[in-house]
Enzyme design. Structure first.
Site, short mmCIF file in Angstrom:
data_model
loop_
_atom_site.label_atom_id
_atom_site.label_comp_id
_atom_site.label_asym_id
_atom_site.label_seq_id
_atom_site.Cartn_x
_atom_site.Cartn_y
_atom_site.Cartn_z
N GLY A 87 20.00 16.21 -56.37
CA GLY A 87 20.23 15.20 -57.34
C GLY A 87 19.54 14.75 -58.58
N ARG A 333 17.28 7.28 -45.00
CA ARG A 333 18.50 8.08 -44.86
C ARG A 333 19.22 7.95 -43.55
NH1 ARG A 333 17.31 13.08 -48.98
NH2 ARG A 333 17.77 12.00 -50.96
#
Length: 506
Positions: A87, A333
């Site tokens: 990312g 996460r």
């Protein structure tokens, strides 16, 4: 003496819980051997295996410290490895943009956030080492020419905004400049060069490597194997094993081939395996992280992942069965991935939840246009239209939106305790953009154990294996149960730089 006899005392694969014959998907496992009597085809000062963040940072640092003959080997046809498609998110404390935005951060605070996500089993010494040197690594990317969005992001599990993101919203915005800098400094780069094993001395020290040139991933191999002497040593920066379905299933049987993966195809783990065969300590292999920002409507990392990461702080995640929120949208996460996986219909089938964002806020991220253009995201002019499209209970959804907007106004999330700093003034109101969420295998917390010098520890002696260093996702135990987003790039780069520094001091 056979290879099995040679390394017999270091049989660690058996202890990993991997079924016989299921060790690798492809390619075949490397095999190390004694260097006694080997004909060296080349002699190189520093050998680096892997061309991602860790390998590139190591190459630059080693050269800056005076190394004259540094070579980076990449098994795929392209450079950058898995790093090139990640990312492009980089977390660091005490950065120029934090100063500009008035964000109060510190090494201690960043480490504390990561330790909380690690659930008691993260390596505090390594996390601290990375946090202390993260700004140096970020500066290396600045110097190489990486460009970042002019704003900070606050990702899940981070107590403050400390994350930069490349303007291209992917890791290539860092790997390409670093690769260019490596070549500018005289670092030699080789693609289609696959690691085939270590060549070790009488005392188990790593003297060199076997490399197959002209390697073609997943095909019959026409290239020959050459023996390379590494005068200063070898840095293993070969990444994780998320694409090795057999190995990840040995650790977590639910991670079958039906579970999507964000990684590049070369993330198969043979470099890690071969270090285990030498005696490296396997740590935390069962902790495999799934990205809660991924979409079931596209392959790989896709466009939705970065879209979601940016928008989570000012969005609501909705269970389509109930029309209600079901999690803190910026929790760590693992917490979010587990919550998403629990979203099921009345028959127990998977029912991917939706992330609802006001279009006026989502459109500030460049991926918003892409998710709509490629039909992996939708734009709606009313809540009625949105609810009808996803078959969400309208009344419950309207109530939830009204309730959440009160939290935006008050700055306190009474449902899940979400940090509302980045949500200030950003109400959920039409028109909306919506994406579906479903976790994908993203990152392997497990790998070989290293110390703060990036030396690979020997499981028998507890000391470093001479001539062997490792950095990046191939290493294990650093993050514990759950790695916070945007912490992999600083880890990879700092430990790559550290490996180079340790090697040049040896």
């Amino acid at each position: 003496m056979s290879n099995v006899d040679l390394l017999g005392r270091r049989k660690f694969i058996a202890g990993l819980g991997v079924a016989a014959g299921a060790a690798m998907v492809a390619p075949a496992m490397a095999v190390s051997e004694k260097a006694d009597g080997v004909k060296w085809d080349k002699e190189i000062e520093i050998v680096i295996i892997g061309s991602g963040f860790a390998g590139l940072a190591a190459g630059i640092e080693a050269t800056k410290l005076g190394a004259k003959d540094v070579h980076i080997f990449e098994k795929m046809s392209y450079f950058g490895g898995n790093s090139a498609i990640n990312g492009g998110l980089f977390a660091a404390p005490g950065t120029p943009m934090q100063s500009k935005e008035g964000v109060n951060d510190s090494v201690d605070r960043m480490v504390a956030d990561q330790l909380a996500a690690g659930c008691g089993i993260a390596d505090e010494a390594l996390l601290r080492h990375v946090a202390e040197h993260a700004m140096e690594a970020l500066q290396m990317t600045f110097d190489a020419g990486s460009e970042y969005h002019p704003y900070l992001q606050q990702l899940g599990g981070h107590s403050v905004a400390r994350t930069y993101q490349t303007t291209v919203s992917c890791g290539a915005g860092i790997t390409q400049p670093l690769l260019h800098k490596c070549r500018e400094l005289g670092v030699h780069t080789h693609n289609r060069s696959k690691f085939e094993g270590f060549l070790v001395g009488e005392k188990g020290e790593v003297l060199g490597v076997k490399m197959r040139d002209n390697y073609h991933f997943g095909e019959d191999q026409p290239g020959k194997v050459i023996n390379i002497r590494a005068k200063r040593g070898v840095i293993m920066a070969t990444g994780g094993f998320a694409q090795n379905v057999n190995l990840r299933m040995a650790q977590d049987p639910t991670l079958t081939s039906e579970v999507g993966c964000t990684n590049a195809p070369g993330a198969t783990g043979e470099g890690m395996y071969e270090m285990f065969r030498l005696g490296a300590v396997p740590v935390h292999l069962a902790h495999i992280q799934s990205g809660p920002w991924a979409s079931p409507d596209e392959g790989g990392f896709g466009y939705v992942s970065n879209y979601s990461i940016y928008n989570f702080p000012h969005s609501i995640a909705i269970n389509r069965l109930t029309g209600q929120r079901f999690m803190d949208e910026i929790a760590d996460r693992k917490t979010r991935a587990d919550a998403e996986l629990a979203c099921r219909d009345e028959q127990g089938n998977a029912l991917p939840p939706i992330l609802i964002t006001s279009y006026k806020d989502s459109k500030k991220h460049p991926n918003t246009k892409k998710v709509i253009k490629y039909n992996v995201g939708w734009k709606f002019d009313s809540v009625e239209e949105l609810a009808s499209h996803f078959n969400v209970p309208l009344k419950a959804l309207k109530t939830q939106i009204e309730e959440y907007n009160q939290y935006v106004k008050s700055g306190e999330d009474k449902q899940f305790g979400k940090n509302m700093t980045k949500a200030a003034g950003k109400y959920i109101e039409a028109p909306f953009t919506v994406v579906r969420l479903w976790p994908k295998v993203h990152y392997c917390q497990g790998g070989v154990q290293i110390n703060t010098k990036a030396e690979v520890k020997d499981s028998f002696t507890g000391v470093a294996i001479p001539g062997l260093y490792a950095a990046g996702e191939v290493c294990g135990g650093i993050h514990g149960v759950s790695r916070l987003g945007s912490c992999s790039i600083p880890e990879c780069m700092v430990m790559g730089m550290t490996a180079a520094r340790s090697m040049m001091k040896a």
